[in-house]
Scaffold this motif. Structure first.
Motif, mmCIF file in Angstrom:
data_model
loop_
_atom_site.group_PDB
_atom_site.id
_atom_site.type_symbol
_atom_site.label_atom_id
_atom_site.label_comp_id
_atom_site.label_asym_id
_atom_site.label_seq_id
_atom_site.Cartn_x
_atom_site.Cartn_y
_atom_site.Cartn_z
ATOM 1 N N ASN A 1 93.579 34.957 160.342
ATOM 2 C CA ASN A 1 92.524 35.311 159.395
ATOM 3 C C ASN A 1 91.324 34.384 159.438
ATOM 4 O O ASN A 1 90.478 34.445 158.573
ATOM 5 C CB ASN A 1 93.090 35.295 157.960
ATOM 6 C CG ASN A 1 94.084 36.401 157.748
ATOM 7 O OD1 ASN A 1 93.803 37.548 158.041
ATOM 8 N ND2 ASN A 1 95.259 36.056 157.267
ATOM 9 N N SER A 2 91.247 33.514 160.406
ATOM 10 C CA SER A 2 90.151 32.553 160.439
ATOM 11 C C SER A 2 88.927 33.150 161.112
ATOM 12 O O SER A 2 89.043 33.998 161.992
ATOM 13 C CB SER A 2 90.571 31.295 161.194
ATOM 14 O OG SER A 2 91.565 30.623 160.471
ATOM 15 N N SER A 3 87.776 32.696 160.692
ATOM 16 C CA SER A 3 86.539 33.141 161.337
ATOM 17 C C SER A 3 85.609 31.953 161.525
ATOM 18 O O SER A 3 85.629 31.011 160.742
ATOM 19 C CB SER A 3 85.854 34.228 160.506
ATOM 20 O OG SER A 3 85.473 33.718 159.248
ATOM 21 N N TRP A 4 84.837 32.027 162.574
ATOM 22 C CA TRP A 4 83.856 30.996 162.877
ATOM 23 C C TRP A 4 82.507 31.666 163.043
ATOM 24 O O TRP A 4 82.407 32.742 163.651
ATOM 25 C CB TRP A 4 84.182 30.308 164.190
ATOM 26 C CG TRP A 4 85.296 29.315 164.147
ATOM 27 C CD1 TRP A 4 86.333 29.282 163.285
ATOM 28 C CD2 TRP A 4 85.472 28.219 165.036
ATOM 29 N NE1 TRP A 4 87.155 28.240 163.570
ATOM 30 C CE2 TRP A 4 86.654 27.568 164.649
ATOM 31 C CE3 TRP A 4 84.760 27.740 166.112
ATOM 32 C CZ2 TRP A 4 87.130 26.448 165.306
ATOM 33 C CZ3 TRP A 4 85.241 26.625 166.766
ATOM 34 C CH2 TRP A 4 86.415 25.983 166.366
ATOM 35 N N PHE A 5 81.484 31.025 162.540
ATOM 36 C CA PHE A 5 80.113 31.454 162.759
ATOM 37 C C PHE A 5 79.336 30.229 163.214
ATOM 38 O O PHE A 5 79.498 29.153 162.660
ATOM 39 C CB PHE A 5 79.480 31.982 161.460
ATOM 40 C CG PHE A 5 80.005 33.314 161.033
ATOM 41 C CD1 PHE A 5 79.331 34.483 161.365
ATOM 42 C CD2 PHE A 5 81.170 33.408 160.292
ATOM 43 C CE1 PHE A 5 79.820 35.711 160.966
ATOM 44 C CE2 PHE A 5 81.663 34.625 159.890
ATOM 45 C CZ PHE A 5 80.982 35.789 160.226
ATOM 46 N N ALA B 1 79.089 35.425 165.502
ATOM 47 C CA ALA B 1 80.308 35.568 164.701
ATOM 48 C C ALA B 1 81.461 35.536 165.689
ATOM 49 O O ALA B 1 81.479 36.306 166.650
ATOM 50 C CB ALA B 1 80.293 36.885 163.942
ATOM 51 N N GLU B 2 82.389 34.627 165.466
ATOM 52 C CA GLU B 2 83.468 34.425 166.424
ATOM 53 C C GLU B 2 84.823 34.449 165.729
ATOM 54 O O GLU B 2 85.445 33.408 165.534
ATOM 55 C CB GLU B 2 83.272 33.097 167.149
ATOM 56 C CG GLU B 2 81.906 32.971 167.805
ATOM 57 C CD GLU B 2 81.639 31.565 168.278
ATOM 58 O OE1 GLU B 2 81.939 31.293 169.460
ATOM 59 O OE2 GLU B 2 81.157 30.749 167.476
ATOM 60 N N PRO B 3 85.284 35.643 165.356
ATOM 61 C CA PRO B 3 86.603 35.708 164.715
ATOM 62 C C PRO B 3 87.670 35.118 165.639
ATOM 63 O O PRO B 3 87.654 35.350 166.841
ATOM 64 C CB PRO B 3 86.836 37.199 164.501
ATOM 65 C CG PRO B 3 85.490 37.824 164.605
ATOM 66 C CD PRO B 3 84.681 36.940 165.515
ATOM 67 N N GLU B 4 88.534 34.334 165.069
ATOM 68 C CA GLU B 4 89.650 33.724 165.805
ATOM 69 C C GLU B 4 89.192 32.773 166.916
ATOM 70 O O GLU B 4 89.967 32.467 167.821
ATOM 71 C CB GLU B 4 90.566 34.810 166.381
ATOM 72 C CG GLU B 4 91.126 35.760 165.337
ATOM 73 C CD GLU B 4 91.958 35.059 164.270
ATOM 74 O OE1 GLU B 4 92.856 34.292 164.625
ATOM 75 O OE2 GLU B 4 91.683 35.284 163.085
#
Length: 170
Positions: free
Chosen positions: A62-66, A89-92
């Motif tokens: 469930n982590s996301s990176w932007f 937007a870089e999910p996972e």
């Protein structure tokens, strides 16, 4: 009669202040210390190149990176990759980062300055200035913020947002 009420009121205030002084630290103080340990574990895992340990610090699945670049960094990046985006937007994405950390042959470190932690003991945020070092040379820096959550396994990073300002190649 009035002096008696004033005396009773004063005694009540005095007792309340002593009771308050004996109260244990609020949960948010303990939580801030625990979140600070999460920050320290993150930094230590990078230096140790322990991608497995680093991976345990995130909410799995469930982590996301932007990430967002400044104009000069975006221009430099587009010189090599014309389709580069200012905001990604870089999910996972933590999985790729943990893999890099665990497999790189380079000395790596991320320094943190001006760390600020805010929490209610259930959820929290961490905000800091960072510098990413590769072979002891800065590659990029900026601001970074994490959303963190207390899970049954302890505090975990749920989301990350960071600015990317590329440092000059030396």
């Amino acid at each position: 009669m009035l002096p008696r009420n004033v005396a009773l009121f004063a005694a009540t205030l005095l007792a309340t202040s002593f009771a308050h002084a004996a109260t244990p630290a609020p949960a948010s103080t303990t939580a801030k210390a625990e979140i600070s340990q999460l920050v320290d574990a993150f930094k230590a895992a990078i230096i140790a190149k322990d991608g497995t340990k680093l991976g345990t610090l995130f909410v799995a699945g469930n982590s996301s990176w932007f990430s967002a670049m400044d104009s000069a960094s975006l221009e430099r990046t587009r010189a090599k990759k014309p389709d580069a985006k200012r905001v990604r937007a870089e999910p996972e994405a933590y999985k790729g980062f943990t893999s890099f950390v665990g497999s790189t042959t380079h000395a790596i470190e991320e320094t943190f300055d001006n760390v600020r932690i805010d929490t209610d003991g259930i959820v929290g945020s961490v905000y800091f200035d960072y510098v990413f070092l590769l072979d002891r040379k800065p590659t990029n820096h900026g601001n970074e913020t994490w959303q963190v959550v207390r899970t049954d396994e302890g505090w975990k990073i749920n989301a990350m947002l960071y600015s990317v300002i590329l440092d000059p190649a030396k």
